[in-house]
Design a protein around this motif. Sequence first.
Motif, PDB file in Angstrom:
ATOM      1  N   MET A 153      -5.102  -9.870  12.147  1.00  0.00           N
ATOM      2  CA  MET A 153      -4.352  -9.605  10.902  1.00  0.00           C
ATOM      3  C   MET A 153      -5.212  -9.935   9.686  1.00  0.00           C
ATOM      4  N   ARG A 154      -5.912 -11.064   9.781  1.00  0.00           N
ATOM      5  CA  ARG A 154      -6.778 -11.469   8.661  1.00  0.00           C
ATOM      6  C   ARG A 154      -7.939 -10.492   8.489  1.00  0.00           C
ATOM      7  N   GLY A 155      -8.293  -9.819   9.565  1.00  0.00           N
ATOM      8  CA  GLY A 155      -9.447  -8.910   9.520  1.00  0.00           C
ATOM      9  C   GLY A 155      -9.109  -7.494   9.093  1.00  0.00           C
ATOM     10  N   VAL A 156      -7.849  -7.246   8.736  1.00  0.00           N
ATOM     11  CA  VAL A 156      -7.490  -5.881   8.325  1.00  0.00           C
ATOM     12  C   VAL A 156      -8.289  -5.509   7.067  1.00  0.00           C
ATOM     13  N   SER A 157      -8.864  -4.332   7.091  1.00  0.00           N
ATOM     14  CA  SER A 157      -9.761  -3.896   6.015  1.00  0.00           C
ATOM     15  C   SER A 157      -9.115  -4.013   4.633  1.00  0.00           C
ATOM     16  N   ARG A 158      -9.863  -4.608   3.730  1.00  0.00           N
ATOM     17  CA  ARG A 158      -9.369  -4.765   2.361  1.00  0.00           C
ATOM     18  C   ARG A 158      -9.241  -3.402   1.681  1.00  0.00           C
ATOM     19  N   ASP A 159     -10.148  -2.494   2.046  1.00  0.00           N
ATOM     20  CA  ASP A 159     -10.092  -1.142   1.476  1.00  0.00           C
ATOM     21  C   ASP A 159      -8.765  -0.465   1.817  1.00  0.00           C
ATOM     22  N   LEU A 160      -8.372  -0.595   3.091  1.00  0.00           N
ATOM     23  CA  LEU A 160      -7.110   0.035   3.517  1.00  0.00           C
ATOM     24  C   LEU A 160      -5.926  -0.647   2.842  1.00  0.00           C
ATOM     25  N   ARG A 161      -6.040  -1.954   2.708  1.00  0.00           N
ATOM     26  CA  ARG A 161      -4.973  -2.728   2.059  1.00  0.00           C
ATOM     27  C   ARG A 161      -4.802  -2.266   0.596  1.00  0.00           C
ATOM     28  N   ASP A 162      -5.936  -2.119  -0.119  1.00  0.00           N
ATOM     29  CA  ASP A 162      -5.877  -1.672  -1.516  1.00  0.00           C
ATOM     30  C   ASP A 162      -5.329  -0.253  -1.613  1.00  0.00           C
ATOM     31  N   MET A 163      -5.768   0.584  -0.668  1.00  0.00           N
ATOM     32  CA  MET A 163      -5.262   1.965  -0.666  1.00  0.00           C
ATOM     33  C   MET A 163      -3.738   1.955  -0.565  1.00  0.00           C
TER      34      MET A 163
END
Lengths: 260, 268
Positions: A153-163
């Motif tokens: 969960m902590r490793g979920v891509s920040r790019d995808l999160r921002d998207m």
Amino acid sequence: MKKDEAIASETVEALEARTPFRFPREMLVGLLGLAAAWQILSLFVPPFIVPGWERIGKSLLTLPLDFVLITLARVAVALVVSFALGLGLAMMMYASTAAERYGRPLVRLLMAVPVVCWILFAVLWFKWVEFRIAFVLVVVCAPVFLVDILDAMRGVSRDLRDMLRSFRPTRAQVFTKLVLPATLPAMLTSWKINLSLAIRVVTIAELVGAVTGIGYGLVVAQELFSVAEVFAWTLILVVLLFAAEAVLTRVEERLLRWRV
Amino acid sequence: MAGVKGPGTIEVTGLRKVFHQTGTGEPVVALDRLDFTVAQGDMVAIVGQTGCGKSTFLNILIGLDRPTEGRVTVGGRTPYDDFDDFRGSLAAVFQQDRLLPWRTAIDNVRLPLELLGHQPDEQLLRARAWLERLGLARFERAYPHELSGGMRQRVALARAFVIEPTLLLADEAFGHLDEVTAAALRQTFVELAKTEGNTAILVTHQLEEAIDMGGRVLVFGRPGRLLADIDVRAWPATTVAGLRAEIQRMLQDNTGDARFTPPAKERA
């Protein structure tokens, strides 16, 4: 644009044409080779040390096979409980940094305790045998699920999160649309790890106090000094593990077909 | 450059963003007192060298980051503080496609509609229409890894347009693609934005791309300040080469040019 489409069309066709099942020839050859070597060895070594396949086969026919189902049921129930517990706690620690700060060291502590100690604690603390076994399995497997899922969960891509955030999702939507699907590969890997761990641990847990299950069967075989029976139970355990892993691998292939 | 005011009007006033370096805590100015306005339905390219604060500005505009000083409003609301007010009215296309790898092309396009709570039938209908419009009708069931870079970026464009946003943002969205694909996608982006009447902001480090957009070009210098505000539409086609050279010079010297930068109030 046409070039793009042509490339992708080939890719899609190639993937569609991919064989869904590959016969595990190398594995089968290896296992048959090992079985043959075992049989040859049994010709030169006394049967109470290395029993031949005919003896192991005979023992297999006499074993109470309901013990296998009982052990399997114990493993299945404990793994489902461990997964639910691990996932729930991982979600809690993911949502709250404070919960993670306090929880992580405790989880590490739990993971550092040897299985044998948990078994002894279970015997000392609980009277009901089924609960003892379930306790040992859950206390060993749940932290593994928790750590694997939380790290993923902590490793979920920040790019995808921002998207996703740019579309203004609710907190629940971030979880269901991004975090959980992104964590699925790690969950499945964790299931595989825990499955083999649980099958090994349940046998030890059943050695203490249980009057059913493969572990108990092993104790009886040892008391009767029936080496062939010990091998027969071991064989069943290994086959069970292989079968369960094969099922999980198929589930993984189905659920993760989006992976390259 | 006064323009129509509306829900897509962007007003940037005294915008400043300072980051602090991890460890040393030393301040790094990313944006330094930006002032400009973008009218409803306008198309603006922000161009500048790497590290001039373009992406920082875009993150503030999306609402992912907050200004240190000053203010950015879109239609009178601030994207960071009024974050949820922008549900369904703002969409972004990023440098990488940022498609969810476990979703097929159509499921990626319908994602924002799911988030907005549209009915599944409507989601499919609208997502399919946009994929078709972008020439991807045959690939709606393909996963991102089965598509080429250009196709993935088109899916990302469809995902942005499907909610019919008031404000459309693109952050170096075509820079990593080959020239032919990038030009085709850029043209698609401009045409779609014009047709749909979106206010569109394209952030790029490529001067050609900024000018090709054919709208307004904001030239950013280091650290994060406005060197020039140019309306390419006001330039006759024959003089565009000269304009390109002027902007190039400004970027190299990191200085503005009075001819291109009218006073703040006039810009507004």
